[in-house]
Scaffold this motif. Structure first.
Motif, PDB file in Angstrom:
ATOM      1  N   ASN A 178      12.986 -28.638  92.569  1.00 56.32           N
ATOM      2  CA  ASN A 178      12.129 -28.192  91.481  1.00 56.32           C
ATOM      3  C   ASN A 178      12.846 -28.242  90.126  1.00 56.32           C
ATOM      4  O   ASN A 178      12.262 -27.893  89.116  1.00 56.32           O
ATOM      5  CB  ASN A 178      11.568 -26.789  91.740  1.00 56.32           C
ATOM      6  N   ALA A 179      14.086 -28.698  90.091  1.00 58.36           N
ATOM      7  CA  ALA A 179      14.811 -28.832  88.823  1.00 58.36           C
ATOM      8  C   ALA A 179      14.661 -30.255  88.304  1.00 58.36           C
ATOM      9  O   ALA A 179      14.840 -31.220  89.045  1.00 58.36           O
ATOM     10  CB  ALA A 179      16.282 -28.491  89.015  1.00 58.36           C
ATOM     11  N   SER A 180      14.301 -30.380  87.037  1.00 57.89           N
ATOM     12  CA  SER A 180      14.227 -31.711  86.430  1.00 57.89           C
ATOM     13  C   SER A 180      15.563 -32.081  85.796  1.00 57.89           C
ATOM     14  O   SER A 180      15.847 -33.263  85.602  1.00 57.89           O
ATOM     15  CB  SER A 180      13.107 -31.767  85.393  1.00 57.89           C
ATOM     16  N   ALA A 181      16.388 -31.076  85.473  1.00 63.12           N
ATOM     17  CA  ALA A 181      17.729 -31.286  84.932  1.00 63.12           C
ATOM     18  C   ALA A 181      18.486 -29.967  85.023  1.00 63.12           C
ATOM     19  O   ALA A 181      17.888 -28.897  84.889  1.00 63.12           O
ATOM     20  CB  ALA A 181      17.671 -31.758  83.488  1.00 63.12           C
ATOM     21  N   ILE A 182      19.792 -30.065  85.241  1.00 63.09           N
ATOM     22  CA  ILE A 182      20.635 -28.871  85.312  1.00 63.09           C
ATOM     23  C   ILE A 182      21.818 -29.059  84.373  1.00 63.09           C
ATOM     24  O   ILE A 182      22.574 -30.017  84.501  1.00 63.09           O
ATOM     25  CB  ILE A 182      21.147 -28.606  86.744  1.00 63.09           C
ATOM     26  N   ALA A 183      21.968 -28.133  83.417  1.00 68.48           N
ATOM     27  CA  ALA A 183      23.123 -28.123  82.519  1.00 68.48           C
ATOM     28  C   ALA A 183      24.035 -26.983  82.971  1.00 68.48           C
ATOM     29  O   ALA A 183      23.612 -25.826  83.024  1.00 68.48           O
ATOM     30  CB  ALA A 183      22.679 -27.899  81.079  1.00 68.48           C
ATOM     31  N   LEU A 184      25.250 -27.323  83.326  1.00 62.17           N
ATOM     32  CA  LEU A 184      26.256 -26.336  83.712  1.00 62.17           C
ATOM     33  C   LEU A 184      27.100 -26.037  82.485  1.00 62.17           C
ATOM     34  O   LEU A 184      27.573 -26.960  81.819  1.00 62.17           O
ATOM     35  CB  LEU A 184      27.150 -26.895  84.825  1.00 62.17           C
ATOM     36  N   VAL A 185      27.281 -24.755  82.172  1.00 61.56           N
ATOM     37  CA  VAL A 185      28.039 -24.376  80.983  1.00 61.56           C
ATOM     38  C   VAL A 185      29.205 -23.491  81.401  1.00 61.56           C
ATOM     39  O   VAL A 185      29.039 -22.528  82.154  1.00 61.56           O
ATOM     40  CB  VAL A 185      27.162 -23.615  79.959  1.00 61.56           C
ATOM     41  N   GLY A 186      30.385 -23.840  80.906  1.00 62.31           N
ATOM     42  CA  GLY A 186      31.577 -23.046  81.155  1.00 62.31           C
ATOM     43  C   GLY A 186      32.399 -22.947  79.892  1.00 62.31           C
ATOM     44  O   GLY A 186      32.031 -23.507  78.858  1.00 62.31           O
ATOM     45  N   GLU A 187      33.524 -22.249  80.021  1.00 59.33           N
ATOM     46  CA  GLU A 187      34.347 -22.066  78.824  1.00 59.33           C
ATOM     47  C   GLU A 187      35.834 -22.261  79.084  1.00 59.33           C
ATOM     48  O   GLU A 187      36.621 -22.202  78.161  1.00 59.33           O
ATOM     49  CB  GLU A 187      34.100 -20.674  78.240  1.00 59.33           C
ATOM     50  N   SER A 188      36.212 -22.498  80.321  1.00 67.10           N
ATOM     51  CA  SER A 188      37.632 -22.598  80.636  1.00 67.10           C
ATOM     52  C   SER A 188      37.897 -23.822  81.510  1.00 67.10           C
ATOM     53  O   SER A 188      36.971 -24.398  82.089  1.00 67.10           O
ATOM     54  CB  SER A 188      38.086 -21.344  81.378  1.00 67.10           C
ATOM     55  N   PRO A 189      39.163 -24.203  81.644  1.00 65.50           N
ATOM     56  CA  PRO A 189      39.497 -25.299  82.558  1.00 65.50           C
ATOM     57  C   PRO A 189      39.070 -25.006  84.002  1.00 65.50           C
ATOM     58  O   PRO A 189      38.660 -25.917  84.717  1.00 65.50           O
ATOM     59  CB  PRO A 189      41.022 -25.404  82.440  1.00 65.50           C
ATOM     60  N   VAL A 190      39.122 -23.758  84.421  1.00 65.52           N
ATOM     61  CA  VAL A 190      38.687 -23.402  85.776  1.00 65.52           C
ATOM     62  C   VAL A 190      37.180 -23.621  85.920  1.00 65.52           C
ATOM     63  O   VAL A 190      36.717 -24.155  86.932  1.00 65.52           O
ATOM     64  CB  VAL A 190      39.069 -21.945  86.122  1.00 65.52           C
ATOM     65  N   ASP A 191      36.418 -23.257  84.906  1.00 66.37           N
ATOM     66  CA  ASP A 191      34.969 -23.499  84.928  1.00 66.37           C
ATOM     67  C   ASP A 191      34.691 -24.996  85.061  1.00 66.37           C
ATOM     68  O   ASP A 191      33.805 -25.417  85.800  1.00 66.37           O
ATOM     69  CB  ASP A 191      34.296 -22.976  83.656  1.00 66.37           C
ATOM     70  N   ARG A 192      35.458 -25.803  84.353  1.00 65.68           N
ATOM     71  CA  ARG A 192      35.277 -27.259  84.411  1.00 65.68           C
ATOM     72  C   ARG A 192      35.587 -27.775  85.818  1.00 65.68           C
ATOM     73  O   ARG A 192      34.865 -28.624  86.335  1.00 65.68           O
ATOM     74  CB  ARG A 192      36.160 -27.960  83.384  1.00 65.68           C
ATOM     75  N   VAL A 193      36.633 -27.262  86.440  1.00 65.38           N
ATOM     76  CA  VAL A 193      36.977 -27.686  87.800  1.00 65.38           C
ATOM     77  C   VAL A 193      35.855 -27.327  88.767  1.00 65.38           C
ATOM     78  O   VAL A 193      35.437 -28.152  89.594  1.00 65.38           O
ATOM     79  CB  VAL A 193      38.318 -27.062  88.254  1.00 65.38           C
TER      80      VAL A 193
ATOM     81  N   VAL B 250      30.757 -29.290  91.740  1.00 67.20           N
ATOM     82  CA  VAL B 250      29.295 -29.377  91.830  1.00 67.20           C
ATOM     83  C   VAL B 250      28.848 -30.808  91.563  1.00 67.20           C
ATOM     84  O   VAL B 250      28.048 -31.381  92.309  1.00 67.20           O
ATOM     85  CB  VAL B 250      28.615 -28.409  90.831  1.00 67.20           C
ATOM     86  N   LEU B 251      29.374 -31.402  90.510  1.00 69.35           N
ATOM     87  CA  LEU B 251      28.966 -32.753  90.117  1.00 69.35           C
ATOM     88  C   LEU B 251      29.338 -33.799  91.163  1.00 69.35           C
ATOM     89  O   LEU B 251      28.632 -34.791  91.321  1.00 69.35           O
ATOM     90  CB  LEU B 251      29.596 -33.117  88.767  1.00 69.35           C
ATOM     91  N   GLY B 252      30.411 -33.557  91.891  1.00 67.66           N
ATOM     92  CA  GLY B 252      30.860 -34.534  92.869  1.00 67.66           C
ATOM     93  C   GLY B 252      30.425 -34.245  94.288  1.00 67.66           C
ATOM     94  O   GLY B 252      30.782 -34.977  95.215  1.00 67.66           O
ATOM     95  N   ALA B 253      29.634 -33.198  94.502  1.00 73.75           N
ATOM     96  CA  ALA B 253      29.282 -32.776  95.858  1.00 73.75           C
ATOM     97  C   ALA B 253      28.443 -33.815  96.592  1.00 73.75           C
ATOM     98  O   ALA B 253      28.814 -34.294  97.644  1.00 73.75           O
ATOM     99  CB  ALA B 253      28.549 -31.439  95.826  1.00 73.75           C
ATOM    100  N   GLU B 254      27.312 -34.133  96.084  1.00 73.12           N
ATOM    101  CA  GLU B 254      26.374 -35.080  96.695  1.00 73.12           C
ATOM    102  C   GLU B 254      25.552 -35.697  95.580  1.00 73.12           C
ATOM    103  O   GLU B 254      25.434 -35.118  94.508  1.00 73.12           O
ATOM    104  CB  GLU B 254      25.402 -34.345  97.634  1.00 73.12           C
ATOM    105  N   PRO B 255      24.942 -36.844  95.837  1.00 68.79           N
ATOM    106  CA  PRO B 255      24.036 -37.384  94.813  1.00 68.79           C
ATOM    107  C   PRO B 255      22.942 -36.351  94.517  1.00 68.79           C
ATOM    108  O   PRO B 255      22.390 -35.739  95.421  1.00 68.79           O
ATOM    109  CB  PRO B 255      23.455 -38.636  95.473  1.00 68.79           C
ATOM    110  N   SER B 256      22.680 -36.153  93.253  1.00 72.20           N
ATOM    111  CA  SER B 256      21.729 -35.129  92.827  1.00 72.20           C
ATOM    112  C   SER B 256      20.316 -35.683  92.736  1.00 72.20           C
ATOM    113  O   SER B 256      20.112 -36.859  92.445  1.00 72.20           O
ATOM    114  CB  SER B 256      22.154 -34.582  91.476  1.00 72.20           C
ATOM    115  N   GLU B 257      19.345 -34.809  92.960  1.00 73.70           N
ATOM    116  CA  GLU B 257      17.929 -35.153  92.814  1.00 73.70           C
ATOM    117  C   GLU B 257      17.534 -35.248  91.335  1.00 73.70           C
ATOM    118  O   GLU B 257      16.481 -35.774  91.017  1.00 73.70           O
ATOM    119  CB  GLU B 257      17.055 -34.077  93.481  1.00 73.70           C
ATOM    120  N   CYS B 258      18.385 -34.710  90.453  1.00 73.05           N
ATOM    121  CA  CYS B 258      18.071 -34.689  89.021  1.00 73.05           C
ATOM    122  C   CYS B 258      19.370 -34.841  88.235  1.00 73.05           C
ATOM    123  O   CYS B 258      20.462 -34.696  88.791  1.00 73.05           O
ATOM    124  CB  CYS B 258      17.375 -33.378  88.665  1.00 73.05           C
ATOM    125  N   PRO B 259      19.270 -35.105  86.929  1.00 76.32           N
ATOM    126  CA  PRO B 259      20.486 -35.176  86.115  1.00 76.32           C
ATOM    127  C   PRO B 259      21.197 -33.817  86.075  1.00 76.32           C
ATOM    128  O   PRO B 259      20.556 -32.779  85.917  1.00 76.32           O
ATOM    129  CB  PRO B 259      19.981 -35.548  84.721  1.00 76.32           C
TER     130      PRO B 259
END
Length: 128
Positions: A79-94, A99-108
């Motif tokens: 049910n998501a057309s797009a997902i923006a992940l927001v973080g503030e630290s290097p750990v958040d980016r990791v 998440v980004l590398g887990a599986e091909p996503s149904e949406c951007p």
């Protein structure tokens, strides 16, 4: 004992829908994004979106960890057309990269260090 507290805190993630239709998911700092939290979050997204495609802003700021199942579920949000992940630290980016590398996503799905940039991407490039 600390993991039980973290899971309970994560279960209390704040999920809301704004006037422009973007659904915000705020996970508490120091919390673990567990399988149970992923299932609960997915169900709440389904209810708030009314089963229609929606744009999701997920704030990962200070999240302690994310389970494999939670990463997979994020990528399969039908049910998501797009997902923006927001973080503030290097750990958040990791964590976001997991998440980004887990599986091909149904949406951007994209990671941002800046919430205004994330919102601009959701509004400009991913209007539901």
């Amino acid at each position: 004992m600390g993991r039980v507290v973290d899971a309970a805190r994560a279960a209390a993630a704040d999920i809301s829908r704004s006037g422009d239709g973007i659904i915000s998911v705020d996970l508490p700092r120091g919390a673990a994004f567990t399988d149970e939290v992923a299932v609960s979050t997915s169900s709440r997204l389904q209810v708030l979106s009314g089963g229609q495609p929606c744009r999701v802003l997920m704030r990962l700021k200070g999240v302690a960890s994310i389970s494999r199942m939670a990463r997979s579920m994020l990528g399969r949000q039908t049910n998501a057309s797009a997902i923006a992940l927001v973080g503030e630290s290097p750990v958040d980016r990791v964590i976001a990269n997991f998440v980004l590398g887990a599986e091909p996503s149904e949406c951007p799905v994209r990671y941002f260090d800046s919430e205004p940039q994330a919102l601009e991407w959701l509004e400009r490039d991913n209007a539901a």
